[in-house]
Design an enzyme around this catalytic site. Structure first.
Site, PDB file in Angstrom:
ATOM      1  N   GLY A   1       0.848  -1.185   0.000  1.00  0.00           N
ATOM      2  CA  GLY A   1       0.000   0.000   0.000  1.00  0.00           C
ATOM      3  C   GLY A   1       0.885   1.236   0.000  1.00  0.00           C
TER       4      GLY A   1
ATOM      5  CG  HIS B   1      -1.238   1.062   7.161  1.00  0.00           C
ATOM      6  ND1 HIS B   1      -0.381   0.657   8.166  1.00  0.00           N
ATOM      7  CD2 HIS B   1      -0.513   1.903   6.378  1.00  0.00           C
ATOM      8  CE1 HIS B   1       0.803   1.238   7.983  1.00  0.00           C
ATOM      9  NE2 HIS B   1       0.752   1.988   6.904  1.00  0.00           N
ATOM     10  CD  GLU B   2      -1.349   2.330   2.569  1.00  0.00           C
ATOM     11  OE1 GLU B   2      -0.947   3.498   2.417  1.00  0.00           O
ATOM     12  OE2 GLU B   2      -0.613   1.428   2.993  1.00  0.00           O
TER      13      GLU B   2
ATOM     14  CB  CYS C   1       4.498   2.306   7.776  1.00  0.00           C
ATOM     15  SG  CYS C   1       4.053   3.782   6.857  1.00  0.00           S
ATOM     16  CG  LEU C   2       6.522   1.137   1.870  1.00  0.00           C
ATOM     17  CD1 LEU C   2       6.072   1.445   0.448  1.00  0.00           C
ATOM     18  CD2 LEU C   2       7.657   0.122   1.871  1.00  0.00           C
TER      19      LEU C   2
ATOM     20  CD  GLN D   1       3.146   5.830   2.820  1.00  0.00           C
ATOM     21  OE1 GLN D   1       2.228   5.265   2.245  1.00  0.00           O
ATOM     22  NE2 GLN D   1       4.067   5.165   3.508  1.00  0.00           N
TER      23      GLN D   1
ATOM     24  CG  HIS E   1      -0.279   6.679   5.307  1.00  0.00           C
ATOM     25  ND1 HIS E   1       0.789   7.221   5.993  1.00  0.00           N
ATOM     26  CD2 HIS E   1       0.009   5.372   5.151  1.00  0.00           C
ATOM     27  CE1 HIS E   1       1.674   6.264   6.236  1.00  0.00           C
ATOM     28  NE2 HIS E   1       1.230   5.135   5.745  1.00  0.00           N
TER      29      HIS E   1
HETATM   30 NI    NI Z   1       2.102   3.233   5.859  1.00  0.00          NI
END
Ligand code: NI
Length: 184
Positions: free
Chosen positions: A44, A138-139, A96-97, A49, A142
């Protein structure tokens, strides 16, 4: 085009993202987000991000071999609105990236209903559960300026403080290009 991924500590990750004007051509951006996510082996990626404060995220669970239910789960969510969440909260270790090399258990409700547009501005209203719901939650967080570590206990957060500070300075090992807010 592959974007560098914005690291923890950047204010763009803490802002509530803004709706995209309906009809805007976002095909190239969505393609770039898939490309950026795949290069980082993520499932995701949300627009903040890559430094963009807009309500857009992409998911792709099709590469997870041990999650057969996700084999058709590749989508862009544009201007999404979670209408409700339900079901028994369950825990899973998330990463998470933007917060590399940290994984912690987060509890989230099992199901949700969401309305959204795809990248061609087709409107959808759909129910998701299990791992699909979790990835969406989760996304979606963000674009609300929220991160998975916000769900941790104060003790856990204190224990991660040093690692998080290093991430903000870019002092972290990743296989993808990063943009760290406090890198000197
Ligand atoms: Ni994330």
């Amino acid at each position: 085009m592959i974007y560098p991924i914005v690291m923890y500590g950047d204010p763009v990750l803490r802002k509530k993202a803004k709706d995209i004007e309906k009809g805007t051509d976002i095909l190239e951006l969505v393609n770039d987000m898939y490309e950026t996510m795949h290069a980082a082996h993520g499932i995701g990626l949300a627009a903040p991000q890559i430094g963009k404060g807009i309500r857009l995220f992409v998911v792709d669970g099709t590469t997870l071999e041990d999650e057969p239910k996700l084999k058709d789960f590749k989508k862009a969510f544009v201007n999404p609105v979670i209408l409700y969440e339900s079901g028994t909260p369950w825990g899973f270790e998330e990463g998470c990236l933007s917060i590399p090399n940290i994984r912690e258990e987060v509890e989230r409700p099992e199901k949700l209903r969401i309305k959204y547009f795809d990248e061609n501005w087709n409107a959808f209203e759909e129910d998701f559960d299990g791992m699909k719901a979790r990835i969406i939650q989760h996304e979606y967080d963000h674009i609300e300026g929220k991160l998975f570590i916000d769900y941790l206990t104060p003790l856990k957060k204190r224990m991660l403080k040093g690692k998080l500070a290093d991430i903000s300075k870019g002092e972290v090992d990743t296989e993808y290009r990063i943009l760290a807010p406090l890198k000197k």
